[in-house]
Write a protein that holds these residues in place. Structure first.
Motif, PDB file in Angstrom:
ATOM      1  N   ALA A  87      24.541 -59.855  23.470  1.00 45.77           N
ATOM      2  CA  ALA A  87      23.295 -59.972  24.229  1.00 45.77           C
ATOM      3  C   ALA A  87      23.369 -61.099  25.255  1.00 45.77           C
ATOM      4  CB  ALA A  87      22.128 -60.205  23.272  1.00 45.77           C
ATOM      5  N   GLU A  88      23.994 -62.206  24.881  1.00 47.66           N
ATOM      6  CA  GLU A  88      24.090 -63.337  25.795  1.00 47.66           C
ATOM      7  C   GLU A  88      25.190 -63.142  26.834  1.00 47.66           C
ATOM      8  OE1 GLU A  88      24.419 -66.690  23.153  1.00 47.66           O
ATOM      9  OE2 GLU A  88      22.250 -66.749  22.834  1.00 47.66           O
ATOM     10  N   LEU A  96      18.313 -59.472  24.504  1.00 44.86           N
ATOM     11  CA  LEU A  96      17.717 -60.673  23.919  1.00 44.86           C
ATOM     12  C   LEU A  96      16.757 -61.268  24.944  1.00 44.86           C
ATOM     13  CD1 LEU A  96      17.882 -62.303  21.295  1.00 44.86           C
ATOM     14  CD2 LEU A  96      19.616 -63.741  22.364  1.00 44.86           C
ATOM     15  N   PRO A  97      15.482 -61.323  24.615  1.00 45.25           N
ATOM     16  CA  PRO A  97      14.498 -61.816  25.590  1.00 45.25           C
ATOM     17  C   PRO A  97      14.778 -63.241  26.038  1.00 45.25           C
ATOM     18  CG  PRO A  97      13.421 -60.763  23.711  1.00 45.25           C
ATOM     19  CD  PRO A  97      14.859 -60.913  23.339  1.00 45.25           C
ATOM     20  N   LYS A  98      14.366 -63.551  27.259  1.00 41.17           N
ATOM     21  CA  LYS A  98      14.515 -64.911  27.782  1.00 41.17           C
ATOM     22  C   LYS A  98      13.411 -65.827  27.251  1.00 41.17           C
ATOM     23  CE  LYS A  98      16.763 -63.440  32.075  1.00 41.17           C
ATOM     24  NZ  LYS A  98      16.684 -63.419  33.561  1.00 41.17           N
ATOM     25  N   ASP A  99      12.241 -65.260  27.045  1.00 41.00           N
ATOM     26  CA  ASP A  99      11.127 -66.042  26.538  1.00 41.00           C
ATOM     27  C   ASP A  99      11.439 -66.545  25.131  1.00 41.00           C
ATOM     28  OD1 ASP A  99       8.075 -66.724  26.688  1.00 41.00           O
ATOM     29  OD2 ASP A  99       8.375 -65.749  24.748  1.00 41.00           O
ATOM     30  N   PRO A 100      11.317 -67.839  24.866  1.00 44.90           N
ATOM     31  CA  PRO A 100      11.699 -68.388  23.567  1.00 44.90           C
ATOM     32  C   PRO A 100      10.920 -67.820  22.388  1.00 44.90           C
ATOM     33  CG  PRO A 100      10.578 -70.045  24.908  1.00 44.90           C
ATOM     34  CD  PRO A 100      10.887 -68.894  25.804  1.00 44.90           C
ATOM     35  N   VAL A 101       9.655 -67.494  22.591  1.00 45.51           N
ATOM     36  CA  VAL A 101       8.849 -66.921  21.504  1.00 45.51           C
ATOM     37  C   VAL A 101       9.340 -65.509  21.174  1.00 45.51           C
ATOM     38  CG1 VAL A 101       6.555 -66.136  20.809  1.00 45.51           C
ATOM     39  CG2 VAL A 101       6.813 -68.328  21.988  1.00 45.51           C
ATOM     40  N   GLU A 102       9.526 -64.691  22.221  1.00 42.91           N
ATOM     41  CA  GLU A 102      10.000 -63.331  21.993  1.00 42.91           C
ATOM     42  C   GLU A 102      11.417 -63.344  21.416  1.00 42.91           C
ATOM     43  OE1 GLU A 102       8.033 -60.369  22.565  1.00 42.91           O
ATOM     44  OE2 GLU A 102       6.700 -62.101  22.404  1.00 42.91           O
ATOM     45  N   LEU A 145       6.042 -56.301  11.218  1.00 44.30           N
ATOM     46  CA  LEU A 145       6.640 -57.053  12.320  1.00 44.30           C
ATOM     47  C   LEU A 145       6.800 -56.226  13.591  1.00 44.30           C
ATOM     48  CD1 LEU A 145       9.510 -58.980  10.456  1.00 44.30           C
ATOM     49  CD2 LEU A 145       7.330 -59.904  11.247  1.00 44.30           C
ATOM     50  N   LEU A 146       6.669 -54.924  13.495  1.00 45.38           N
ATOM     51  CA  LEU A 146       6.893 -54.070  14.656  1.00 45.38           C
ATOM     52  C   LEU A 146       5.932 -54.395  15.787  1.00 45.38           C
ATOM     53  CD1 LEU A 146       7.427 -50.604  12.907  1.00 45.38           C
ATOM     54  CD2 LEU A 146       9.181 -52.031  13.985  1.00 45.38           C
ATOM     55  N   SER A 147       6.392 -54.185  17.014  1.00 42.51           N
ATOM     56  CA  SER A 147       5.550 -54.430  18.180  1.00 42.51           C
ATOM     57  C   SER A 147       4.290 -53.575  18.102  1.00 42.51           C
ATOM     58  CB  SER A 147       6.321 -54.110  19.465  1.00 42.51           C
ATOM     59  OG  SER A 147       6.639 -52.724  19.525  1.00 42.51           O
ATOM     60  N   GLU A 148       3.294 -53.947  18.873  1.00 44.38           N
ATOM     61  CA  GLU A 148       2.002 -53.270  18.816  1.00 44.38           C
ATOM     62  C   GLU A 148       2.129 -51.768  19.055  1.00 44.38           C
ATOM     63  OE1 GLU A 148      -2.436 -53.611  20.871  1.00 44.38           O
ATOM     64  OE2 GLU A 148      -0.981 -55.228  21.089  1.00 44.38           O
ATOM     65  N   SER A 149       2.968 -51.400  20.012  1.00 46.51           N
ATOM     66  CA  SER A 149       3.147 -49.981  20.313  1.00 46.51           C
ATOM     67  C   SER A 149       3.937 -49.268  19.228  1.00 46.51           C
ATOM     68  CB  SER A 149       3.866 -49.811  21.651  1.00 46.51           C
ATOM     69  OG  SER A 149       5.225 -50.228  21.544  1.00 46.51           O
ATOM     70  N   GLY A 150       4.787 -50.017  18.525  1.00 46.46           N
ATOM     71  CA  GLY A 150       5.624 -49.428  17.490  1.00 46.46           C
ATOM     72  C   GLY A 150       6.842 -48.717  18.024  1.00 46.46           C
ATOM     73  N   GLU A 151       7.028 -48.768  19.342  1.00 40.67           N
ATOM     74  CA  GLU A 151       8.187 -48.087  19.929  1.00 40.67           C
ATOM     75  C   GLU A 151       9.457 -48.895  19.724  1.00 40.67           C
ATOM     76  OE1 GLU A 151       9.648 -46.087  24.177  1.00 40.67           O
ATOM     77  OE2 GLU A 151       7.705 -47.115  24.042  1.00 40.67           O
ATOM     78  N   PHE A 152       9.335 -50.216  19.805  1.00 42.71           N
ATOM     79  CA  PHE A 152      10.478 -51.101  19.625  1.00 42.71           C
ATOM     80  C   PHE A 152      10.142 -52.149  18.566  1.00 42.71           C
ATOM     81  CE2 PHE A 152      10.683 -49.685  24.093  1.00 42.71           C
ATOM     82  CZ  PHE A 152      11.908 -49.022  24.060  1.00 42.71           C
ATOM     83  N   ALA A 153      11.185 -52.796  18.070  1.00 39.25           N
ATOM     84  CA  ALA A 153      10.954 -53.823  17.057  1.00 39.25           C
ATOM     85  C   ALA A 153      10.145 -54.974  17.615  1.00 39.25           C
ATOM     86  CB  ALA A 153      12.302 -54.328  16.528  1.00 39.25           C
ATOM     87  N   VAL A 154      10.505 -55.420  18.820  1.00 43.11           N
ATOM     88  CA  VAL A 154       9.848 -56.562  19.453  1.00 43.11           C
ATOM     89  C   VAL A 154       9.589 -56.231  20.921  1.00 43.11           C
ATOM     90  CG1 VAL A 154      10.056 -58.991  20.102  1.00 43.11           C
ATOM     91  CG2 VAL A 154      10.988 -58.207  17.912  1.00 43.11           C
ATOM     92  N   GLY A 155       8.375 -56.436  21.365  1.00 48.88           N
ATOM     93  CA  GLY A 155       8.066 -56.245  22.776  1.00 48.88           C
ATOM     94  C   GLY A 155       8.142 -54.803  23.228  1.00 48.88           C
ATOM     95  N   ASP A 156       8.405 -54.625  24.510  1.00 50.24           N
ATOM     96  CA  ASP A 156       8.410 -53.279  25.105  1.00 50.24           C
ATOM     97  C   ASP A 156       9.795 -52.883  25.597  1.00 50.24           C
ATOM     98  OD1 ASP A 156       8.646 -55.006  27.210  1.00 50.24           O
ATOM     99  OD2 ASP A 156       6.906 -54.272  28.335  1.00 50.24           O
TER     100      ASP A 156
END
Length: 238
Positions: A87-88, A96-102, A145-156
């Motif tokens: 990912a890096e 791998l998201p850039k945002d530290p929280v994500e 833990l799944l994202s709100e949409s449930g399409e991906f584990a984290v985020g969109d």
């Protein structure tokens, strides 16, 4: 010019499969070399991974035959470590998201998968647990833990969190569909029926989305997995 990357894997290993998914999602060109886990070549532990386990990768150095890895290449093992490295290495992939929280959410999801989904699933399947109840609690934890949409584990966006769990979802499907395991006859089928309950709807929708994704669909062989399990898994409980 891109550096060479060689993946050492075995078709039955879900941890190897994780890396295949990440590399496919990142659209990376690489060499793949199947390691015979039942008759490991001496050169593999001597020159790639001292533990003799897959997955492992070599990165950089001269482009050579996988069975003669260069001492100049970087060697790396352990699936989640390799996932983060990939990912890096290819940040444009968004694995791998850039945002530290994500980013933290992705890494926490992966840790939860290993501790509360993969381990209890293996314990149950291989007869080290009396029932699948702890495994089912892991399903609930993952669902939470799944994202709100449930399409991906984290985020969109697809991340290494999805690559981490994808192969395990495939194996869950095989277990429920074939009832292969050291557990008592019928437990695999029963788990599959329980997972159809509305309380697991978000998890099951997510699982189906992952199973239909081209990176998993095109690298998945459930028939092979079922056949090899029949020969490798010990006699089930009475």
């Amino acid at each position: 010019m891109p550096q060479q990357l060689t993946l050492y894997l075995h078709k039955i290993s879900p941890y190897s499969h994780r890396i295949e998914l990440a590399l496919a999602e990142a659209n990376v060109k690489y060499k793949a070399h199947q390691v015979d886990l039942f008759n490991k070549p001496e050169w593999f532990a001597a020159t790639v991974n001292p533990l003799g386990k897959v997955p492992a990768i070599t990165y950089g150095g001269p482009d050579v035959d996988p069975v003669e890895p260069s001492p100049l290449s970087f060697k790396l093992a352990e699936s989640n470590v390799i996932l983060q490295f990939v990912a890096e290495l290819y940040p444009e992939s968004g694995l791998l998201p850039k945002d530290p929280v994500e980013r933290a959410k992705v890494l926490f999801f992966m840790d939860t998968v290993d501790r509360h989904f993969d381990k209890p699933g293996n314990d149950w399947m291989y007869g080290r647990a009396d029932s699948y109840e702890v495994y089912l609690k892991g399903v609930e934890m993952i669902q939470g833990l799944l994202s709100e949409s449930g399409e991906f584990a984290v985020g969109d966006h697809y991340t290494i969190a999805d690559a981490c769990i994808g192969p395990l979802l495939s194996r869950l499907k095989v277990t429920c569909g074939t009832d292969i395991g050291v557990f008592s006859a019928g437990q695999g089928t029963k788990l599959g029926e329980e997972l159809k309950a509305p309380k697991y709807a978000k998890f099951m929708k997510y699982a189906q989305t992952m199973l239909e994704r081209p990176s998993l669909r095109d690298t998945n062989d459930e028939e092979y997995l079922a056949e090899i399990w029949k020969t490798l898994i010990p006699k089930r409980r009475d």
